[in-house]
Design a protein around this motif. Structure first.
Motif, PDB file in Angstrom:
ATOM      1  N   GLN A 190       0.779 -33.504   5.631  1.00  0.00           N
ATOM      2  CA  GLN A 190      -0.183 -32.565   6.190  1.00  0.00           C
ATOM      3  C   GLN A 190      -1.604 -33.135   6.225  1.00  0.00           C
ATOM      4  OE1 GLN A 190       0.079 -28.695   4.406  1.00  0.00           O
ATOM      5  NE2 GLN A 190       2.242 -28.491   4.822  1.00  0.00           N
ATOM      6  N   SER A 191      -1.880 -34.177   5.444  1.00  0.00           N
ATOM      7  CA  SER A 191      -3.215 -34.760   5.431  1.00  0.00           C
ATOM      8  C   SER A 191      -3.091 -36.267   5.313  1.00  0.00           C
ATOM      9  CB  SER A 191      -4.019 -34.205   4.246  1.00  0.00           C
ATOM     10  OG  SER A 191      -5.222 -34.922   4.086  1.00  0.00           O
ATOM     11  N   ASP A 192      -4.039 -36.986   5.902  1.00  0.00           N
ATOM     12  CA  ASP A 192      -4.055 -38.438   5.771  1.00  0.00           C
ATOM     13  C   ASP A 192      -4.696 -38.877   4.458  1.00  0.00           C
ATOM     14  OD1 ASP A 192      -2.830 -38.791   8.219  1.00  0.00           O
ATOM     15  OD2 ASP A 192      -4.740 -38.854   9.305  1.00  0.00           O
ATOM     16  N   GLU A 193      -5.329 -37.950   3.760  1.00  0.00           N
ATOM     17  CA  GLU A 193      -6.028 -38.299   2.529  1.00  0.00           C
ATOM     18  C   GLU A 193      -5.028 -38.571   1.408  1.00  0.00           C
ATOM     19  OE1 GLU A 193      -9.148 -36.389  -0.727  1.00  0.00           O
ATOM     20  OE2 GLU A 193      -8.651 -35.309   1.115  1.00  0.00           O
ATOM     21  N   HIS A 244      -0.052 -37.598  -0.558  1.00  0.00           N
ATOM     22  CA  HIS A 244      -1.168 -37.089   0.241  1.00  0.00           C
ATOM     23  C   HIS A 244      -1.524 -35.657  -0.165  1.00  0.00           C
ATOM     24  CE1 HIS A 244       0.639 -40.297   2.651  1.00  0.00           C
ATOM     25  NE2 HIS A 244      -0.545 -40.453   3.212  1.00  0.00           N
ATOM     26  N   ARG A 245      -2.766 -35.318   0.093  1.00  0.00           N
ATOM     27  CA  ARG A 245      -3.206 -33.942  -0.165  1.00  0.00           C
ATOM     28  C   ARG A 245      -2.428 -32.989   0.752  1.00  0.00           C
ATOM     29  NH1 ARG A 245      -7.262 -32.532  -2.997  1.00  0.00           N
ATOM     30  NH2 ARG A 245      -8.284 -34.570  -2.809  1.00  0.00           N
ATOM     31  N   GLY A 246      -1.960 -31.890   0.193  1.00  0.00           N
ATOM     32  CA  GLY A 246      -1.233 -30.894   0.966  1.00  0.00           C
ATOM     33  C   GLY A 246       0.195 -31.276   1.285  1.00  0.00           C
ATOM     34  N   GLU A 247       0.711 -32.299   0.620  1.00  0.00           N
ATOM     35  CA  GLU A 247       2.065 -32.781   0.903  1.00  0.00           C
ATOM     36  C   GLU A 247       3.015 -32.418  -0.234  1.00  0.00           C
ATOM     37  OE1 GLU A 247       4.317 -36.988   1.998  1.00  0.00           O
ATOM     38  OE2 GLU A 247       2.530 -37.036   0.718  1.00  0.00           O
ATOM     39  N   GLY A 249      -3.521 -26.969  -0.070  1.00  0.00           N
ATOM     40  CA  GLY A 249      -4.144 -28.265  -0.276  1.00  0.00           C
ATOM     41  C   GLY A 249      -3.722 -29.004  -1.524  1.00  0.00           C
TER      42      GLY A 249
END
Length: 523
Positions: free
Chosen positions: A269-272, A294-297, A465
């Motif tokens: 859900q996020s590249d971070e 990743h954040r939100g994963e 998140g």
């Protein structure tokens, strides 16, 4: 005459009197859920008979029935062609069956010899146990299995492999005709496993039958003359001879041919990247593991018993120290020396054994909810005291938000169902608001309703998140729950699955990756 129920790959021509053990059409339910729906198994004297199946297929339930630990709802068991009722473990022992479970039976304060003789009649002299005479009788058995530990030494500090040898000694001293081994090499190094495999081969040559339960197909193919596969509580095939191949075993376990799918682009859900792990190693259970969370994963870690999943989590959480490798948390170096370092950095862990490692069973729901977030309910600097009003408000909110079924927050958590206990452990970390939540076997031992609620909760946390790492032995659980799944085998990540490639069958097939392919993440 009693005959083993036929399976798609077996047509038994051996007369019943030549069969050591026959279990026919065994069924068993727990709490309205059918663990066994009709399984059959026949073991010949002196053979190594493999028993395989995915987690939850019914292997352990059948073993418990054969061991006299639980009674079947229906079915028949015969030993040497005679129908028997195995009402207790002693009855199984009297019939010549010994069981070596994954949780090895030991008394830490006793000697090696005393542990070998647990539950066995002992030679006496002048009314006292004659340990010297017993040792002379046991010594040849110990030499036979390669047990190097002195018989009169303590068992404290012995390796898992040595403890396995002690249990095998106990079975041979008991003159067992059938030894059931449940995942014998799951906690052993390659050298220790090889020693054990040679012992199994020697036992078979000497006429002792072995029922060998394992997820490691290389071992099954090497040792076993015949293999019975369980799937969804049923025995679906007994394979032998030319039919006994790796592909036929995997197809029997999975329920069809395995499709090799191309790995699509990940869908986090996020590249971070919140947590980056590079080359993490702790010999022999975790070897050169690299991953990015990743954040939100929701990132799943799949694999079989002994694959190294829990050991990996312990390294990330600071419970163990790695031999090699690095970690970065939100781009900064991260090297926890203890779990408190990980907690302060924003981690939460729901352990595999929630009752022994995650809860204080005699304490209240409220007490357990606030174990990791006392600062939120303590007021006062000079004389910090727990605020009863703040504790009441926060615990009641968490009980409501997670739908924890309890009469009130004062009830001892040990009285709750498994699913509600798990919600309490999760709720404890939500009160602390972690950046990363690790869940090891999040739905083990919970009913189907609580399982769905926990899954929805995990997905909701990811949408908010939070980065979530889920370790699970259940291949059915991971595809619906996770954005990506990393499959471990022999301490390494052997496959990454996402998108349409993320299926139950693909997880099972990857879990049985051959050792020589370990470390290659490609399908």
């Amino acid at each position: 005459m009693l005959q083993a129920a036929p399976s798609p790959a077996e047509s038994m021509a051996v007369p019943d009197a030549a069969l050591l053990l026959v279990a026919e059409d065994i069924a068993k339910s727990y709490g309205g859920v059918q663990a066994l729906k009709g399984v059959s198994l026949a073991v010949r004297p002196g053979e190594v008979h493999g028993l395989v199946g995915a987690n939850g297929a019914g292997k352990s339930t059948l073993i418990r029935i054969l061991a006299g630990l639980t009674q079947p709802d229906r079915g028949r068991i015969a030993v040497d062609g005679e129908l028997v009722a195995i009402s207790a473990p002693q009855r199984a022992a009297d019939l010549g069956m010994t069981f070596i479970h994954q949780e090895l039976a030991f008394v830490p304060g006793m000697t090696v010899l005393q542990n070998i003789m647990l539950g066995l009649p002992k030679r006496r002299r002048f009314g006292m146990v004659d340990w010297r005479a017993i040792a002379r009788e046991v010594e040849p058995v110990a030499r036979r299995v390669g047990l190097a530990a002195p018989l009169f030494s303590g068992v404290k500090g012995l390796s898992v492999a040595e403890k396995w040898l002690i249990n095998i000694c106990r079975a041979l001293v008991r003159k067992a005709r059938l030894i059931v081994m449940d995942e014998p090499t799951a906690s052993l190094s390659a050298t220790e496993a090889e020693t054990l495999l040679r012992i199994v081969e020697d036992l078979s040559r000497s006429g002792v039958a072995v029922l060998y339960v394992s997820h490691r197909l290389d071992e099954i193919l090497r040792l076993c003359q015949r293999v019975t596969a369980f799937r969804d509580g049923r025995s679906v095939a007994t394979l032998q001879g030319a039919d006994l191949t790796r592909s036929s075993l995997v197809e029997a376990i999975v329920g069809g041919a395995v499709e090799h799918l191309e790995k699509p682009v990940g869908n986090a859900q996020s590249d971070e990247v919140v947590l980056a792990v590079s080359g993490l190693t702790r010999s022999p259970r975790v070897r050169d593991v690299s991953l990015a969370l990743h954040r939100g994963e929701v990132l799943g870690i799949g694999g079989l018993v002994g694959a190294g999943r829990t050991e990996l989590v312990r390294l990330v959480y600071g419970a163990d120290r790695p031999d090699a490798g690095t970690m970065r948390l939100e781009g900064r170096p991260f090297a926890p020396r203890r779990p408190t370092d990980a907690v302060k950095a924003g981690f939460g862990l729901v352990p595999e054994e929630r009752r022994s490692e995650g809860l204080v069973l005699t304490k209240s729901v409220a007490f357990n909810l606030h174990l990791s977030s006392l600062s939120r309910i303590v007021s006062g600097n000079l004389l910090p005291l727990v605020s009863a009003g703040r504790q009441r408000t926060l615990s009641n909110e968490m009980i409501r938000d997670l739908a924890i079924r309890t009469p009130d927050r004062h009830v001892p958590v040990g009285r709750l169902s498994g699913g509600n206990q798990q919600k309490v452990v999760i709720g404890r970390w939500l009160l602390r608001r972690p950046k990363i939540l690790i869940l090891d076997e999040p739905t083990r031992g919970v009913d189907i309703g609580a399982r769905g609620e926990i899954h929805r909760l995990i997905r909701d946390l990811a949408r908010q998140g939070m980065a979530v790492l889920v370790v699970s032995s259940e291949p059915d659980e991971l595809p619906d729950l996770c954005d990506r799944v990393l499959v471990m085998a022999e301490g390494r990540i052997v496959r990454e699955l996402t998108g349409s490639a993320l299926t139950r069958n693909a997880i099972i097939e990857a879990s049985y990756a051959e050792g020589r392919n370990a470390g290659d993440p490609r399908p």
